[in-house]
Scaffold this motif. Structure first.
Motif, short mmCIF file in Angstrom:
data_model
loop_
_atom_site.label_atom_id
_atom_site.label_comp_id
_atom_site.label_asym_id
_atom_site.label_seq_id
_atom_site.Cartn_x
_atom_site.Cartn_y
_atom_site.Cartn_z
N ILE A 265 0.85 -1.21 0.00
CA ILE A 265 0.00 0.00 0.00
C ILE A 265 0.88 1.25 0.00
CG2 ILE A 265 -1.66 1.35 1.35
CD1 ILE A 265 -3.01 -1.13 2.20
N LYS B 62 -2.95 6.48 7.26
CA LYS B 62 -4.13 5.98 6.55
C LYS B 62 -4.96 7.12 5.95
CE LYS B 62 -6.98 1.97 7.08
NZ LYS B 62 -7.23 0.79 7.86
N ASN C 216 -6.23 1.84 -2.60
CA ASN C 216 -6.73 1.31 -1.33
C ASN C 216 -7.80 0.28 -1.63
OD1 ASN C 216 -7.31 0.84 1.27
ND2 ASN C 216 -7.93 2.93 1.80
#
Length: 457
Positions: free
Chosen positions: A6, A293, A424
């Motif tokens: 990620i 995040k 994501n």
């Protein structure tokens, strides 16, 4: 999915235009430091050019130019501007120097100009590409002296006794300090200092001494017989300039919601470094908070990021590249043609009911699975020499793209395609994607690129 994958995707999308097909194989296992080194890799600079030959330089304003000559000048300029546009896209797609081109794309919207003269456009485009990771002072000075900017902001008409304030105002409001850090009087005094700054028709900067106001000026609390250079230097002494540029970079590369304490620290370092852009970008991309995040998958791709991201992951041969500019027009981001001096608005402004439909259908259209049946936004004034929607539709051919699906198959074999295509992918409902798939990798890729999640980076 591994956090490293990620983070690697996040970095490649923000510091460039997403992973290229050749990067897929070891993307999962690569250390972020290795990718950072690759991102900051610099090769020798190669300028963007156009192939269409120039014609005799007769200015539009030349009283001797006939209507036919003016039309011919316009036609050639348009052709050359289209070439510059597509060659810039090609650089973004194929260049190993992804960060250089991504920064150039950012500066292209920051130092926004919209003029017909392709020679001047080429010159400015290569200034921002060459200096995109250098020193902001050098970049500001070169852009401010470029004929594209001086022409767009009317400084050719800025003469003593008749100052034109347009250039002085935008330099402060949009390019350096931002509103609230100067007064109307500062604008008037700066405009006097910039009197005489212009260019010749070959595109050379020209300080026309006879047109310069040599009187004393007071600008941002300093008094002297200032020139344009002095004004730019005084602007760079202001901490508000470092803060304004840092904020703009942060909202473009990190998060549209500015974090004031982070920006304060970054801009302090930026100011102390003497405006070293590369150092600032390195500090951002190396910081643990960049990989929080809340900063991942939160930005809507601009049309350029959307196109280039697809072109990097799907090896394609485009038979009618000039038709790619039609997609730029339809989605509201024609390179070299910003809507105004403030550049393109970002974020949610990219999406409305008509653009979202087209964005979701591009993967099918480009793969030849669906015809193109769109026309430009009614409110848009980019006529590109096409006066009406009918003319646009009639002149439009599909870009006629051949995608090397074998290469895509090889790159994504034994892998979950969504892990590489969607930044994501945890938010993605694969059941819905699979409903429309015939189990082939090709359909899976096309369907993944047609999801709302693919619009985010």
């Amino acid at each position: 999915m591994a956090a490293s994958l990620i983070n690697n995707k996040h970095l490649l999308w923000r510091a460039g235009f997403g992973p290229g097909i050749e990067q897929i194989d070891d993307l999962k296992n690569k250390n972020i430091k290795t990718i950072l080194n690759e991102v900051f890799n610099e090769e020798s600079f190669s300028p963007i050019v156009y192939e269409t030959p120039d014609i005799q330089p007769i200015e539009y304003t030349d009283p001797k130019a006939t209507a036919e000559q003016k039309r011919e000048i316009q036609r050639v300029n348009q052709k050359q501007n289209n070439e510059l546009n597509l060659n810039f896209l090609q650089k973004m797609t194929a260049s190993k120097e992804q960060l250089r081109e991504k920064m150039a794309f950012f500066w292209h919207g920051h130092f926004a100009t919209r003029i017909n003269n392709s020679k001047f456009n080429q010159q400015l485009l290569n200034i921002i590409r060459e200096k995109s990771l250098g020193n902001f002072k050098d970049l500001l000075f070169e852009v401010s002296r470029s004929p594209a900017m001086l022409s767009f902001l009317n400084n050719q008409q800025n003469k003593k006794d008749h100052p034109n304030e347009n250039f002085a105002r935008e330099v402060m409001e949009l390019f350096t300090m931002g509103r609230g850090n100067y007064t109307e009087k500062d604008i008037r005094e700066a405009a006097r200092a910039f009197t005489g700054w212009g260019y010749d028709k070959e595109g050379n900067f020209n300080e026309r001494k006879k047109l310069h106001d040599t009187g004393t000026k007071t600008f941002l609390g300093k008094t002297g017989n200032f020139t344009g250079d002095d004004i730019l230097n005084i602007i760079l002494e202001q901490k508000s300039t470092a803060e304004f540029i840092t904020t703009k970079i942060y909202t473009f590369f990190v998060n549209e919601k500015p974090d004031s304490s982070r920006i304060k620290n970054l801009s302090e370092d930026f100011y102390q470094s003497g405006y070293d852009i590369k150092k600032l970008m390195n500090e951002i991309f190396s910081s643990p908070w960049f990989y929080d995040k809340k900063n991942i998958g939160n930005r809507i791709k601009s049309p350029t990021e959307l196109f280039v991201g697809m072109m990097r992951i799907l090896p394609m041969n485009i038979q009618n590249p000039e038709n790619i500019t039609v997609y730029q027009k339809l989605l509201g981001q024609m390179l070299l043609y910003p809507p105004n001096v403030a550049g393109w608005p970002n974020g949610k402004s990219w999406i409305d009911s008509s653009t979202l439909m087209l964005r979701l259908q591009i993967p099918q259209i480009w793969s030849g699975l669906r015809p193109m049946e769109y026309s430009a936004r009614e409110d848009d004034d980019m006529d590109m020499g096409m006066k009406s929607r009918e003319a646009l539709n009639k002149s439009f051919k599909n870009p006629n793209i051949i995608i090397d699906w074998n290469k895509v198959d090889q790159a994504l074999a034994q892998k979950k395609a969504e892990d590489y295509l969607i930044v994501n992918s945890e938010s993605l409902d694969m059941n819905i994607v699979n409903q429309f798939s015939d189990k082939s990798l090709k359909m899976n890729v096309i369907n993944l690129m047609s999801t709302p999640e693919y619009q985010l980076m």
